[in-house]
Motif scaffolding. Structure first.
Motif, short mmCIF file in Angstrom:
data_model
loop_
_atom_site.label_atom_id
_atom_site.label_comp_id
_atom_site.label_asym_id
_atom_site.label_seq_id
_atom_site.Cartn_x
_atom_site.Cartn_y
_atom_site.Cartn_z
N VAL A 144 0.84 -1.20 0.00
CA VAL A 144 0.00 0.00 0.00
C VAL A 144 0.88 1.25 0.00
CG1 VAL A 144 -1.77 1.28 1.27
CG2 VAL A 144 -1.82 -1.22 1.23
N ILE A 145 0.56 2.18 -0.90
CA ILE A 145 1.25 3.47 -0.94
C ILE A 145 0.19 4.57 -0.95
CG2 ILE A 145 3.28 2.58 -2.14
CD1 ILE A 145 2.21 3.98 -4.68
N ARG A 146 0.63 5.77 -0.66
CA ARG A 146 -0.27 6.91 -0.64
C ARG A 146 0.23 7.95 -1.64
NH1 ARG A 146 -3.86 8.44 3.74
NH2 ARG A 146 -4.68 10.47 3.22
N ILE A 147 -0.68 8.40 -2.51
CA ILE A 147 -0.37 9.44 -3.50
C ILE A 147 -1.40 10.54 -3.26
CG2 ILE A 147 -0.22 10.03 -5.93
CD1 ILE A 147 0.43 7.07 -6.47
N GLY A 148 -0.98 11.58 -2.56
CA GLY A 148 -1.92 12.63 -2.18
C GLY A 148 -2.97 12.04 -1.23
N PRO A 149 -4.25 12.29 -1.49
CA PRO A 149 -5.29 11.72 -0.63
C PRO A 149 -5.69 10.30 -1.04
CG PRO A 149 -6.30 13.15 -2.23
CD PRO A 149 -4.81 13.26 -2.44
N VAL A 150 -5.07 9.77 -2.10
CA VAL A 150 -5.46 8.47 -2.64
C VAL A 150 -4.49 7.39 -2.16
CG1 VAL A 150 -5.92 7.17 -4.75
CG2 VAL A 150 -6.42 9.60 -4.66
N ARG A 151 -5.06 6.26 -1.73
CA ARG A 151 -4.24 5.09 -1.37
C ARG A 151 -4.34 4.06 -2.47
NH1 ARG A 151 -4.00 3.59 4.88
NH2 ARG A 151 -3.55 5.67 5.66
N VAL A 152 -3.20 3.48 -2.83
CA VAL A 152 -3.14 2.43 -3.83
C VAL A 152 -2.67 1.16 -3.14
CG1 VAL A 152 -2.04 1.69 -5.99
CG2 VAL A 152 -2.59 4.10 -5.64
N GLY A 153 -3.39 0.07 -3.34
CA GLY A 153 -3.04 -1.20 -2.71
C GLY A 153 -3.28 -2.37 -3.63
N HIS A 186 -5.41 -4.53 -8.27
CA HIS A 186 -4.86 -3.31 -7.69
C HIS A 186 -6.00 -2.30 -7.60
CE1 HIS A 186 -1.01 -5.15 -8.59
NE2 HIS A 186 -1.53 -5.42 -9.77
N THR A 187 -6.06 -1.59 -6.51
CA THR A 187 -7.12 -0.61 -6.32
C THR A 187 -6.56 0.74 -5.91
OG1 THR A 187 -9.24 -0.24 -5.23
CG2 THR A 187 -7.53 -1.21 -3.90
N ALA A 188 -7.29 1.78 -6.29
CA ALA A 188 -6.98 3.15 -5.87
C ALA A 188 -8.24 3.71 -5.25
CB ALA A 188 -6.56 3.99 -7.07
N ALA A 189 -8.13 4.22 -4.04
CA ALA A 189 -9.30 4.76 -3.33
C ALA A 189 -8.92 6.05 -2.63
CB ALA A 189 -9.81 3.75 -2.33
N CYS A 190 -9.78 7.06 -2.77
CA CYS A 190 -9.55 8.35 -2.15
C CYS A 190 -10.02 8.29 -0.70
CB CYS A 190 -10.30 9.44 -2.90
SG CYS A 190 -9.92 11.10 -2.30
N THR A 191 -9.23 8.87 0.19
CA THR A 191 -9.55 8.83 1.62
C THR A 191 -10.18 10.13 2.10
OG1 THR A 191 -7.32 9.58 2.17
CG2 THR A 191 -7.69 7.21 2.10
N ALA A 192 -10.44 11.08 1.20
CA ALA A 192 -11.07 12.33 1.60
C ALA A 192 -12.53 12.08 1.97
CB ALA A 192 -11.00 13.34 0.46
N SER A 208 0.39 -0.14 -12.50
CA SER A 208 0.66 1.17 -13.09
C SER A 208 -0.63 1.91 -13.42
CB SER A 208 1.52 1.02 -14.35
OG SER A 208 0.86 0.20 -15.30
N ALA A 209 -1.67 1.20 -13.81
CA ALA A 209 -2.96 1.84 -14.10
C ALA A 209 -3.59 2.39 -12.83
CB ALA A 209 -3.90 0.85 -14.76
N ALA A 210 -3.48 1.67 -11.73
CA ALA A 210 -4.02 2.15 -10.46
C ALA A 210 -3.24 3.38 -9.98
CB ALA A 210 -3.95 1.05 -9.41
N GLU A 211 -1.93 3.38 -10.15
CA GLU A 211 -1.13 4.54 -9.74
C GLU A 211 -1.42 5.74 -10.63
OE1 GLU A 211 2.99 3.59 -9.34
OE2 GLU A 211 2.59 2.00 -7.88
N LEU A 212 -1.65 5.52 -11.92
CA LEU A 212 -2.00 6.61 -12.82
C LEU A 212 -3.35 7.21 -12.43
CD1 LEU A 212 -1.42 8.30 -15.34
CD2 LEU A 212 -2.60 6.53 -16.65
N ALA A 213 -4.31 6.36 -12.08
CA ALA A 213 -5.61 6.86 -11.63
C ALA A 213 -5.47 7.69 -10.36
CB ALA A 213 -6.56 5.69 -11.40
#
Length: 61
Positions: free
Chosen positions: A9-18, A29-35, A48-53
């Motif tokens: 799991v990594i964090r890119i801004g408010p979005v977590r990718v896991g 792979h999923t990308a979800a905003c934590t706001a 790479s698609a999840a990180e791009l999103a």
């Protein structure tokens, strides 16, 4: 059946990718905003698609 367990799991801004294994034995792979009240989440076959999103997500909340 085991519940989904996220790893790498990594964090890119408010979005977590896991990364997780779904019930069919596939790696996803999923990308979800934590706001609060954002509701953005996506599921991809490629990391790479999840990180791009995550990088291109603009929070509306």
């Amino acid at each position: 059946m085991r519940p989904n367990r996220f790893y790498d799991v990594i964090r890119i801004g408010p979005v977590r990718v896991g990364t997780f294994n779904n019930g069919r034995g596939q790696t996803r792979h999923t990308a979800a905003c934590t706001a609060p009240e954002c509701g953005f989440s996506t599921e991809h076959r490629d990391r790479s698609a999840a990180e791009l999103a995550a990088r291109t997500h603009r929070c509306t909340a």
